[in-house]
Design a protein around this motif. Structure first.
Motif, PDB file in Angstrom:
ATOM      1  N   ARG A  72       0.879  -1.171   0.000  1.00 10.01           N
ATOM      2  CA  ARG A  72       0.000   0.000   0.000  1.00 10.01           C
ATOM      3  C   ARG A  72       0.916   1.219   0.000  1.00 10.01           C
ATOM      4  NH1 ARG A  72      -3.319  -3.650   3.284  1.00 10.01           N
ATOM      5  NH2 ARG A  72      -5.039  -4.261   1.957  1.00 10.01           N
ATOM      6  N   ASP A 128     -12.301 -10.071  -1.516  1.00  7.49           N
ATOM      7  CA  ASP A 128     -13.526  -9.503  -0.923  1.00  7.49           C
ATOM      8  C   ASP A 128     -14.753  -9.552  -1.839  1.00  7.49           C
ATOM      9  OD1 ASP A 128     -11.936  -8.853   1.262  1.00  7.49           O
ATOM     10  OD2 ASP A 128     -11.531  -6.818   0.543  1.00  7.49           O
ATOM     11  N   GLU A 223     -16.327  -9.670   8.861  1.00  7.18           N
ATOM     12  CA  GLU A 223     -15.535  -8.737   9.684  1.00  7.18           C
ATOM     13  C   GLU A 223     -16.132  -7.328   9.693  1.00  7.18           C
ATOM     14  OE1 GLU A 223     -11.530  -8.008   8.310  1.00  7.18           O
ATOM     15  OE2 GLU A 223     -12.152  -7.721   6.242  1.00  7.18           O
ATOM     16  N   HIS A 250      -5.559 -14.232   8.020  1.00  6.69           N
ATOM     17  CA  HIS A 250      -4.861 -14.214   6.733  1.00  6.69           C
ATOM     18  C   HIS A 250      -4.717 -15.581   6.079  1.00  6.69           C
ATOM     19  CE1 HIS A 250      -4.133 -10.157   8.078  1.00  6.69           C
ATOM     20  NE2 HIS A 250      -3.872  -9.866   6.821  1.00  6.69           N
ATOM     21  N   ARG A 253      -6.219 -15.573   2.747  1.00  9.39           N
ATOM     22  CA  ARG A 253      -5.653 -14.904   1.580  1.00  9.39           C
ATOM     23  C   ARG A 253      -4.707 -15.800   0.783  1.00  9.39           C
ATOM     24  NH1 ARG A 253      -5.187  -9.143   3.211  1.00  9.39           N
ATOM     25  NH2 ARG A 253      -3.000  -9.170   2.659  1.00  9.39           N
TER      26      ARG A 253
END
Ligand code: ADP
Ligand code: F6P
Length: 321
Positions: A72, A128, A223, A250, A253
């Motif tokens: 990010r 997502d 969540e 995680h 993922r």
């Protein structure tokens, strides 16, 4: 277009590598020179850009995560840093970029297109499934199956101890993972942010199940609803059954991408390279009603998604009875 870049941005998702591979190979077949941009927009800004060859793409179709690495990058939200990043592309003659990421990454991509004139195409890569303009995102199906596997394991112990177990799953603000896991995994209740079901309703549903002789309850909690332990505390005041919580975290993922995610990634990548070959940009690729679709990037955050969430919610509750 002669030179393009590929990057992955935001949270990683299984199938990103399949998308990198397909986009890279197809672009190379078409005679384009392909560059890998490491760590998403952070690498674009820091000039972590390298020429890719077909060897780099070998043996990755079944690997989770992203070989390009992801990150990010807060600076990218500012125009002056985007200009520096774009300059790193322009100095190499890179005119187009395939951005694989979520809707945050699309916002960055849109700015890169509109301000800096870089031809950008977005592929939806996130577990997502929260992107408007596509029925499915790359990574969602694999993640859903990871949750289903966990549910089966949790159910063994829940039955043996006659417990109520709440499983918190990811999804950011979207309830797709929780809802579809509930339907597919035989869940006994579900809480998603889109529906705001009162805790009383869930407690009532669990009591009714127990009256009918059910020995356990597996409840999916998205969540986006809040911390699963807080929800468990609220349920404890209303139930006599023993309650436990599991946060899958995680684990969701990672893993080998499903066939569905790999096919989706390949088809979307093919479409993305088509867009760049036509010298277009500022577009996202989706799948809608089993057909490939393209929309302006801004479509992703402009308005409601086309997902009949109420319909799936009704179905989940019906099957949970
Ligand atoms: P995702 O793409 O999975 O939704 P994020 O929301 O974290 O993940 O966004 C990934 C990256 O996209 C951010 O770190 C930032 O570099 C870039 N980005 C997000 N929002 C914007 C924005 N409004 N303008 C420019 N870049 C953005
Ligand atoms: O967007 C993917 C996702 O895994 C969300 O489901 C979750 O809310 C978030 O990323 C977690 O982010 P991080 O990996 O930074 O903790």
């Amino acid at each position: 277009m002669e030179k393009i870049g590929i990057l992955t941005s935001g949270g990683d998702a299984p199938g990103m590598n399949a998308a990198i591979r397909a986009a890279g190979k197809i672009a190379m077949y078409k005679g384009m020179k392909v560059f890998g941009i490491q760590r998403g927009y952070l690498g674009m800004l820091n000039d972590e850009i390298f020429p890719m060859d077909s060897r780099f793409l070998a043996g990755i179709v079944d690997r989770g995560g992203t070989i390009l690495l992801t990150a990010r990058c807060e600076e990218f939200k500012e125009e002056k840093f985007r200009a520096i990043a774009a300059q790193n592309l322009k100095k190499r003659g890179i005119e187009g970029v395939v951005v694989i990421g979520g809707d945050g990454s699309y916002r960055g991509a849109d700015a890169l297109w509109k301000e800096q004139g870089i031809h950008v195409v977005g592929l939806p890569g996130t577990i997502d499934n929260d992107i408007k303009g596509t029925d499915y995102t790359i990574g969602f199906d694999t993640c859903l199956n990871t949750i289903l596997d966990a549910m089966s394991k949790v159910r063994d112990t829940a039955t043996s101890h006659e417990r109520t177990i709440l499983i918190e799953v990811m999804g950011r603000h979207a309830g797709d993972l929780a809802l579809q896991a509930c339907i597919a995994g035989g869940g006994d209740g579900v809480l998603i942010p889109e529906m705001e079901d009162p805790i009383e309703l869930l407690a009532f549903q669990i009591k009714e199940r127990r009256k009918r002789g059910k020995l356990h309850d597996i409840i999916l909690v998205a969540e986006g609803v809040g911390r699963v332990d807080d929800i468990a505390d609220q349920l404890k005041d209303r139930l006599t059954t023993e309650i436990r919580t599991v946060v899958l975290g995680h684990i969701q993922r990672g893993g080998v991408p499903s066939g569905f995610d790999r096919i989706l990634a390949a088809r979307m990548a093919e479409k993305a390279i088509d867009v760049l070959e036509r010298e277009e940009g500022g577009l996202m690729i989706g799948i809608e009603g089993n057909r490939m679709a393209t929309h302006p990037l801004s479509y992703a955050w402009d308005g409601e998604r086309n997902y009949n969430i109420e319909g799936d919610h009704d179905l989940a509750l019906l099957l949970a009875k």
